[in-house]
Every structure is written in C-alpha cells, then in structure tokens.
Design an enzyme around this catalytic site. Structure first.
Site, PDB file in Angstrom:
ATOM      1  N   HIS A 256      -7.684  -5.304  -1.224  1.00  0.00           N
ATOM      2  CA  HIS A 256      -6.418  -4.622  -0.972  1.00  0.00           C
ATOM      3  C   HIS A 256      -5.505  -5.453  -0.069  1.00  0.00           C
ATOM      4  CE1 HIS A 256      -3.852  -1.113  -0.746  1.00  0.00           C
ATOM      5  NE2 HIS A 256      -3.917  -1.103   0.576  1.00  0.00           N
TER       6      HIS A 256
ATOM      7  N   GLU B 227     -10.269  -3.363  -5.584  1.00  0.00           N
ATOM      8  CA  GLU B 227      -9.670  -2.280  -4.818  1.00  0.00           C
ATOM      9  C   GLU B 227      -9.533  -1.038  -5.685  1.00  0.00           C
ATOM     10  OE1 GLU B 227      -5.492  -2.492  -3.754  1.00  0.00           O
ATOM     11  OE2 GLU B 227      -5.405  -4.541  -4.516  1.00  0.00           O
TER      12      GLU B 227
ATOM     13  N   SER C 201       0.832  -1.198   0.000  1.00  0.00           N
ATOM     14  CA  SER C 201       0.000   0.000   0.000  1.00  0.00           C
ATOM     15  C   SER C 201       0.872   1.256   0.000  1.00  0.00           C
ATOM     16  CB  SER C 201      -0.976  -0.058   1.174  1.00  0.00           C
ATOM     17  OG  SER C 201      -1.998   0.893   1.039  1.00  0.00           O
TER      18      SER C 201
END
Length: 293
Positions: A263, A233, A139
C-alpha cells in the site's frame, strides 16, 4: 521488484492493531511519518486554504504554473498535512510544480462529510484565485480527491486539470474482492481494521453514498486520472473497479499496477526502484495535465 526489496518493504510495516483509540492510532502514525526529513531543499509554511489549515510545501526551484493539492491518507482517522508532505515534496521536486498539503478534519470527531467539505473549500479557493490545479491523494486521500471532484462538479466549479490517486480507498462498504483475497499478502491492513475505520468515518451514513464510496458515483466528465496501486494490498480492487467504471463512462484514465508492491509503495522511493519510477510517472502526468489545461 526483487524479493529482497519486497521483504525489506514488508518488514517496515505491520498490521494495525484493533481496538486502539483514534488518539492512539494518530500517535503511532505520527511517530512513523510526521517527522520524516523532507530534504534540505524543502520548506513548509503554515497557511489556511478555504479556511482550512494547510501547509505550503516549498521546494527550491518548483515554480511552474499551477499547484498540487495534496490530500493525505490515513483511513480518514489519522494523518495530517505534514504526513502528506512526505509525498507532496518529492512530487513537487520531480514536477517543478508547487504543492499545498491540506489538514482536513478527521473522524470520528468530524465524520463524513466534514473532510469533503474541507477539501472542497480549499479547492474552491484555489480555483477562484485563478490557479490551475492537479489533485493528488493517497489511500483515503485518493477517495477524498475523487469525492472532491464530484462535489465540485455538482457545484458548477471548474474541474482540476487532472488527478493522481495512489492506492485510493474508493469503497468504504468494503465490497472489493481483494479485501479478502489479498488479506494474507497485505502487510498493513486487514478487513477488520478497515471496517473499524469505515465505522468511525461513516457514523451512520450509508457506505454506498457516492461521496463516501466514489467507486459507485457517476464519473462522467471527470478530468484525466492516473491511478497507481500494488498487488500486495487489500485495496487493489478498489483501484481496478474504479478504472473499469471510469473507462465505461469515457473518462481518460491510466493505471500502474506494481507486482508485489504494498500500500502506497511510493513511500519507499530511494529504496525501491518501482517507487521512484511511479513518482516520476506521476510527475510527468502532473506536468502534462497542467500544460494541457
């Protein structure tokens, strides 16, 4: 991924609430992720790396040459080396390569570019000590990993053997089409809460700064990259745009896209076959890059 596995994964997630303070966000994130068991074969030891707090993630038998520098996710606002250890440990176990997870500074108390300075300082110490490094980040940590390589290149440091980017956030200007088109599919994020995090992180910096949004950067000369992302996502296109840009600039890049996966779906290893397969692929990539380097 079966429909049952997909729904089980979705049921464990909920979209982040807007308007919570960073401390409230961190408490909620830590409640979910900071005390997850790492396995009886894992020991974490506090250390510093380039003057930055970190955790050595010792997995029994993981003594191959090289090191995984793990940069945790959390939208640049939440997370820690301990939450990063949740993925650093299985990657170390599968690859046999030792790992260290970094506690880089977080926004809004320490906005851009504090996290990059920390990651670069840690990376510099590893390189200058003669270590072969693969950077891994999920991320925001994926975006930070890219920015660290770009900053290292600018300083003339040797680049890592490779990097693994898990659902990387590469565009904090939020220009990716999937930011809207995948909003109903994403069980975790919305444009609104990503915008809130971006505002905390940027603190007035242009969102198109190449170290804040490395999808806009000159990527020429970067080492081989492996990107993994799910289709459920809003950051899907942050990965797809990165891959296209890297390919245009002759960077060796591989992409795993998992249909229906949320995610950083690798967190569901043991419950979702695709998560285990993705970690196995990432571990093979790490080993091959260190062997080649």
């Amino acid at each position: 991924m079966s429909a049952e596995e997909r729904e089980a994964a979705r049921s464990m997630m909920q979209k982040a609430e807007l308007g919570r303070t960073p401390d409230e966000q961190r408490a909620g994130f830590d409640e979910l992720f900071a005390s997850r068991p790492l396995g009886d074969d894992v020991k974490v030891v506090e250390r510093t790396l380039g003057g930055v707090p970190a955790l050595d993630v010792h997995v029994d038998g993981a003594d191959a040459d090289g090191v995984i520098l793990y940069l945790h996710g959390g939208s640049y606002v939440v997370g820690s080396a301990r939450t990063g250890a949740n993925l650093a440990a299985p990657l170390s176990r599968r690859s046999g390569v030792p790992a260290v997870a970094l506690d880089y500074r977080l926004a809004p108390e320490h906005p851009f570019p504090a996290g990059i300075h920390d990651a670069l300082a840690a990376y510099r110490e590893l390189v200058e000590s003669g270590q072969k490094v693969v950077i891994v980040g999920d991320s925001a940590g994926g975006g930070l990993g890219l920015a660290t390589m770009i900053a290292a290149r600018a300083e003339g440091l040797a680049l890592p053997a490779g990097a693994v980017l898990l659902s990387p956030w590469t565009d904090v200007s939020l220009k990716s089409p999937s930011m809207d088109s995948r909003g109903d599919d994403d069980p975790l994020f919305s444009r609104a809460n990503m915008a809130e995090s971006a505002e905390f992180y940027l603190s007035g910096t242009s969102p198109q700064n190449e170290l804040a949004s490395p999808v806009f950067a000159d990527l020429k000369g970067l080492p081989p990259l492996l990107v993994q992302v799910g289709t459920a996502e809003i950051l899907l296109d942050d990965s797809l745009r990165l891959v296209a840009r890297a390919a245009e600039q002759d960077v060796d890049i591989s992409l795993d896209v998992i249909a229906g996966a949320p995610h950083v779906f690798q967190y569901f290893a043991g419950a979702m076959a695709e998560a285990d397969e993705a970690l196995d692929h990432a571990a093979t990539f790490i080993k091959s890059r260190l062997a080649a380097g």
